[in-house]
Design an enzyme around this catalytic site. Structure first.
Site, PDB file in Angstrom:
ATOM      1  N   SER A 110       1.429   6.103  17.519  1.00 41.88           N
ATOM      2  CA  SER A 110       2.750   6.253  16.883  1.00 41.88           C
ATOM      3  C   SER A 110       3.898   6.311  17.890  1.00 41.88           C
ATOM      4  O   SER A 110       4.912   6.962  17.645  1.00 41.88           O
ATOM      5  CB  SER A 110       2.780   7.495  15.982  1.00 41.88           C
ATOM      6  OG  SER A 110       1.787   7.427  14.983  1.00 41.88           O
ATOM      7  N   GLY A 131       5.543   3.647  18.687  1.00 39.92           N
ATOM      8  CA  GLY A 131       6.510   2.637  18.279  1.00 39.92           C
ATOM      9  C   GLY A 131       6.279   1.281  18.903  1.00 39.92           C
ATOM     10  O   GLY A 131       7.242   0.551  19.178  1.00 39.92           O
ATOM     11  N   LEU A 156       7.744  -1.448  16.562  1.00 41.53           N
ATOM     12  CA  LEU A 156       9.204  -1.516  16.608  1.00 41.53           C
ATOM     13  C   LEU A 156       9.679  -2.102  17.934  1.00 41.53           C
ATOM     14  O   LEU A 156      10.611  -2.921  17.975  1.00 41.53           O
ATOM     15  CB  LEU A 156       9.771  -0.107  16.407  1.00 41.53           C
ATOM     16  CG  LEU A 156      11.283   0.026  16.328  1.00 41.53           C
ATOM     17  CD1 LEU A 156      11.851  -0.838  15.214  1.00 41.53           C
ATOM     18  CD2 LEU A 156      11.658   1.482  16.118  1.00 41.53           C
ATOM     19  N   TYR A 198      -2.287   7.060   2.648  1.00 38.79           N
ATOM     20  CA  TYR A 198      -2.379   8.245   3.496  1.00 38.79           C
ATOM     21  C   TYR A 198      -3.040   7.918   4.828  1.00 38.79           C
ATOM     22  O   TYR A 198      -2.760   8.532   5.851  1.00 38.79           O
ATOM     23  CB  TYR A 198      -3.182   9.345   2.796  1.00 38.79           C
ATOM     24  CG  TYR A 198      -2.475   9.959   1.612  1.00 38.79           C
ATOM     25  CD1 TYR A 198      -1.334  10.738   1.788  1.00 38.79           C
ATOM     26  CD2 TYR A 198      -2.940   9.762   0.322  1.00 38.79           C
ATOM     27  CE1 TYR A 198      -0.674  11.304   0.706  1.00 38.79           C
ATOM     28  CE2 TYR A 198      -2.298  10.323  -0.769  1.00 38.79           C
ATOM     29  CZ  TYR A 198      -1.166  11.099  -0.572  1.00 38.79           C
ATOM     30  OH  TYR A 198      -0.519  11.649  -1.649  1.00 38.79           O
ATOM     31  N   GLU A 252       0.808  -7.769  19.806  1.00 39.28           N
ATOM     32  CA  GLU A 252       0.701  -6.309  19.907  1.00 39.28           C
ATOM     33  C   GLU A 252      -0.753  -5.901  19.672  1.00 39.28           C
ATOM     34  O   GLU A 252      -1.369  -6.322  18.700  1.00 39.28           O
ATOM     35  CB  GLU A 252       1.610  -5.649  18.863  1.00 39.28           C
ATOM     36  CG  GLU A 252       1.477  -4.146  18.795  1.00 39.28           C
ATOM     37  CD  GLU A 252       2.138  -3.542  17.570  1.00 39.28           C
ATOM     38  OE1 GLU A 252       1.880  -2.355  17.282  1.00 39.28           O
ATOM     39  OE2 GLU A 252       2.897  -4.261  16.880  1.00 39.28           O
ATOM     40  N   LYS A 279       8.454   7.698  41.062  1.00 43.86           N
ATOM     41  CA  LYS A 279       7.076   8.201  41.062  1.00 43.86           C
ATOM     42  C   LYS A 279       6.200   7.343  40.153  1.00 43.86           C
ATOM     43  O   LYS A 279       5.084   6.963  40.518  1.00 43.86           O
ATOM     44  CB  LYS A 279       7.053   9.655  40.591  1.00 43.86           C
ATOM     45  CG  LYS A 279       5.673  10.295  40.662  1.00 43.86           C
ATOM     46  CD  LYS A 279       5.635  11.652  39.967  1.00 43.86           C
ATOM     47  CE  LYS A 279       6.536  12.654  40.632  1.00 43.86           C
ATOM     48  NZ  LYS A 279       6.381  14.001  40.013  1.00 43.86           N
ATOM     49  N   CYS A 289       7.067  -2.872  -9.267  1.00 45.96           N
ATOM     50  CA  CYS A 289       5.635  -3.022  -9.510  1.00 45.96           C
ATOM     51  C   CYS A 289       5.148  -1.962 -10.503  1.00 45.96           C
ATOM     52  O   CYS A 289       5.435  -2.059 -11.684  1.00 45.96           O
ATOM     53  CB  CYS A 289       4.863  -2.984  -8.194  1.00 45.96           C
ATOM     54  SG  CYS A 289       3.188  -3.671  -8.334  1.00 45.96           S
ATOM     55  N   MET A 320       7.879  -0.695 -12.591  1.00 50.26           N
ATOM     56  CA  MET A 320       8.218  -1.529 -13.744  1.00 50.26           C
ATOM     57  C   MET A 320       7.291  -1.237 -14.910  1.00 50.26           C
ATOM     58  O   MET A 320       7.717  -1.120 -16.069  1.00 50.26           O
ATOM     59  CB  MET A 320       8.142  -3.006 -13.348  1.00 50.26           C
ATOM     60  CG  MET A 320       8.433  -3.978 -14.477  1.00 50.26           C
ATOM     61  SD  MET A 320       6.902  -4.516 -15.312  1.00 50.26           S
ATOM     62  CE  MET A 320       7.408  -6.112 -15.905  1.00 50.26           C
ATOM     63  N   GLN A 321       6.008  -1.088 -14.616  1.00 51.24           N
ATOM     64  CA  GLN A 321       5.041  -0.816 -15.672  1.00 51.24           C
ATOM     65  C   GLN A 321       5.301   0.549 -16.322  1.00 51.24           C
ATOM     66  O   GLN A 321       5.185   0.698 -17.540  1.00 51.24           O
ATOM     67  CB  GLN A 321       3.629  -0.908 -15.093  1.00 51.24           C
ATOM     68  CG  GLN A 321       3.291  -2.316 -14.606  1.00 51.24           C
ATOM     69  CD  GLN A 321       1.968  -2.399 -13.858  1.00 51.24           C
ATOM     70  OE1 GLN A 321       1.247  -1.416 -13.766  1.00 51.24           O
ATOM     71  NE2 GLN A 321       1.669  -3.570 -13.308  1.00 51.24           N
ATOM     72  N   HIS A 374       7.609  -7.149  -5.344  1.00 47.15           N
ATOM     73  CA  HIS A 374       8.032  -6.218  -4.291  1.00 47.15           C
ATOM     74  C   HIS A 374       9.225  -6.791  -3.527  1.00 47.15           C
ATOM     75  O   HIS A 374       9.055  -7.406  -2.463  1.00 47.15           O
ATOM     76  CB  HIS A 374       6.875  -5.949  -3.331  1.00 47.15           C
ATOM     77  CG  HIS A 374       5.803  -5.100  -3.916  1.00 47.15           C
ATOM     78  ND1 HIS A 374       5.798  -3.723  -3.822  1.00 47.15           N
ATOM     79  CD2 HIS A 374       4.706  -5.420  -4.635  1.00 47.15           C
ATOM     80  CE1 HIS A 374       4.735  -3.238  -4.435  1.00 47.15           C
ATOM     81  NE2 HIS A 374       4.056  -4.245  -4.949  1.00 47.15           N
ATOM     82  N   GLU A 432      11.323  -5.336  -1.707  1.00 44.74           N
ATOM     83  CA  GLU A 432      11.571  -4.674  -0.420  1.00 44.74           C
ATOM     84  C   GLU A 432      11.049  -5.479   0.763  1.00 44.74           C
ATOM     85  O   GLU A 432      11.547  -5.349   1.896  1.00 44.74           O
ATOM     86  CB  GLU A 432      10.949  -3.271  -0.402  1.00 44.74           C
ATOM     87  CG  GLU A 432       9.437  -3.202  -0.417  1.00 44.74           C
ATOM     88  CD  GLU A 432       8.815  -3.185  -1.802  1.00 44.74           C
ATOM     89  OE1 GLU A 432       7.677  -2.697  -1.943  1.00 44.74           O
ATOM     90  OE2 GLU A 432       9.471  -3.659  -2.749  1.00 44.74           O
TER      91      GLU A 432
END
Length: 554
Positions: free
Chosen positions: A14, A16, A19, A54, A140, A223, A381, A384-385, A507, A509
């Protein structure tokens, strides 16, 4: 010849890498170079499609239907690199391909081993993105140096430079320089150990990007350079960004990372043009309005589960020069405490996608609250339902209306399984996936937002609106405003008499960018601003509404 940049990470996860890789891709594009992006993940799942949010965060879907790592969302938001299923490979895909070749007899009786067969397959998928019209491929490597799962990938990229010529490869290592409060100083030893492990594998990083909370002194950079065997100018500081992730590219430019890369790879390029990016950050820093959008989901406590949702809301905020405060509200909390207590005071509501029955009734209750209180609403998605279920129950009067995903014996299955899904038993990669065209109703809210009747959006679902209920919905004021081109699948429903009530099966987004906010997110934020301003005028001399209960803030 196509050049290759490999981005690895060390010390902790994590940091990044995704990113940072996306930012590098963007800066090279701004220098006029043609870039392709790729993520190699060390887990054995064939793809993230069957993994819990998760465990893995959101599943990012591409136009070609590939279910991929969420870092590919960063790649698309920051760059124009075309992404396909060749842009994301997992250990599971690599091993599956090698095993299938062995079953076909392609290895002519040889013993199949990690080296050379697995590493050759990894090198093959990296080479797939190289082409005459590609200047740079950025790959990556997921995980961290030292993970047993990552070793075949690291060995493969070590071999890659020998196969293609070292001068065409660049290794960037992202590492951590932690600040110890008790000692009052930054510690470089974790970076030294991480680079030491990489060098034991046979990879000498060319550039070190050092994640840190505080500035790295010249003494510490010297260093790091000495013990990691890199020039001091190749030790790049990347401090935490408290304001916005969209500061990262500008920070890297200030540290001359892009110039270092083009010099090392001998790439002809121009100076990057970043005025529009600086303008984006200015719009973020100097908003004209501030609104609160409630996002009601079953994974509210896990930020990465709705990563693209939150980014798309930010993009819409930039578009309207509006600070979008996000109230992350758990749908199960609404079931316990009620929508009025948790949603009063919000300016807009968004209910995202998901799977499984947990928290469904909380989503339905939240949507009812938005519909009755005239709060701008966008459903995505499963959202909407849930909007269809809520309307059927509380407006049409079909009290036990439900989806057959959650209630197989419901008398009113307003949401049902797609016909094409009825004979499918495997879970992975078998949904309705990827870009699908849709036709919008003339004069609808959706058509006004998009500015066109013909759109293409990315899908990831097994269930759909039940066409048997279309007439009842229309008779009670719910318009089907978007369908598949043949009219058979409902893609959008909306309430024309509501300030903004739109729910979509796809979707949106996934197609939003900071430089081009998605039309539906922009329309939601615009409606929320109007509600906020109207409420402010009405309540100027009245008792203010209580603030919404917020699980966390973006």
């Amino acid at each position: 010849m196509t050049k290759h940049i490999f981005v690895t990470g060390g010390v902790v996860s994590s940091l990044g890498k995704g990113l940072t890789s996306a930012s590098i891709g963007m800066l090279l594009e701004r220098r006029g170079l043609r870039v392709r992006m790729q993520k190699l993940d060390p887990y054995i799942n064939v793809d993230p499609g069957t993994m819990s949010p998760y465990q893995h965060g959101e599943v990012y879907v591409l136009d070609d239907g590939s279910e991929t790592d969420l870092d590919l969302g960063h790649y698309e938001r920051f760059t124009h690199s075309p992404l396909t299923r060749d842009s994301n490979y997992t250990t599971g895909q690599i091993y599956l391909s090698v095993i299938e070749k062995e079953r076909r007899g392609e290895f002519l009786g040889k013993t199949v081993q990690v080296i050379p067969h697995i590493t050759n397959e990894i090198k093959h998928v990296i080479q797939k993105l190289a082409a005459p019209d590609v200047d740079v491929v950025i790959t990556e490597i997921g995980g961290t140096v030292g993970d047993i799962e990552s070793q075949p990938f690291l060995e493969a990229i070590r071999q890659f430079s020998l196969d293609t010529d070292k001068s065409n490869c660049l290794y960037i290592h992202l590492t951590l320089v932690p600040y110890l409060k008790a000692a009052g100083e930054l510690k470089t030893k974790p970076t030294q150990h991480s680079v030491g492990q990489l060098r034991q594998i046979g990879i000498q990083p060319d550039i070190l990007i050092c994640r840190c909370e505080r500035p790295i002194s010249r003494e510490d950079r010297e260093k790091i350079a000495l013990f990691c065997n890199v020039p001091i100018e190749a030790v790049i500081e990347e401090r935490d960004k408290d304001f916005s992730i969209y500061e990262v590219p500008l920070s890297l430019v200030e540290n001359r990372l892009d110039q270092l890369i083009v010099d090392r790879l001998d790439l002809a390029s121009t100076e990057p043009e970043l005025d529009d990016w600086r303008e984006l950050l200015h719009r973020l820093r100097a908003p004209r309005h501030e609104i609160t959008i409630g996002v009601v989901g079953k994974y509210a406590e896990h930020f990465d589960a709705y990563k693209s949702i939150y980014e798309a809301l930010d993009h819409a905020g930039m578009h309207h020069r509006t600070a979008v405060r996000i109230a992350r509200i758990h749908s199960e909390a609404i079931e316990r405490e009620g929508a009025a207590r948790l949603l009063t005071g919000i300016d807009g509501l968004l209910v995202p996608g998901g799977f499984g029955e947990r928290g469904i009734e909380g989503k339905v209750e939240a949507i009812r609250f938005a519909r009755e209180k005239q709060i701008p609403f966008l459903g995505i998605c499963l959202g909407m339902q849930c909007a269809a279920i809520e309307f059927a129950r509380n407006v049409i009067g079909l009290e036990d209306a439900h989806s057959t995903e959650f209630s197989k014996d419901t008398r009113h299955p307003v949401i049902c399984l797609l016909d094409e899904q009825k004979e499918i038993t495997d879970k992975g990669g078998t949904m309705r996936l990827g870009a699908q065209p849709a036709l919008l109703a003339e004069g609808s809210i959706a058509e006004r937002a998009y500015g066109t009747r013909h759109i293409s959006e990315r899908h990831r679902h097994r269930y759909e609106f039940n066409n048997s209920y279309r007439r009842q919905f229309a008779a009670h004021g719910m318009q089907v405003s978007g369908t598949s081109p043949d009219g058979m699948l409902v893609e959008i429903i909306e309430l024309p008499e509501h300030p903004f009530f739109v729910a979509v099966q796809y979707h949106p987004e996934f197609k939003s960018k900071p430089t081009a906010a998605h039309p539906l997110f922009a329309a939601l934020v615009e409606a929320a601003v109007q509600r906020h301003l109207g409420r402010t005028d009405r309540e100027r001399n009245a008792t203010p509404e209580p603030s919404p209960t917020v699980t966390d803030e973006h």
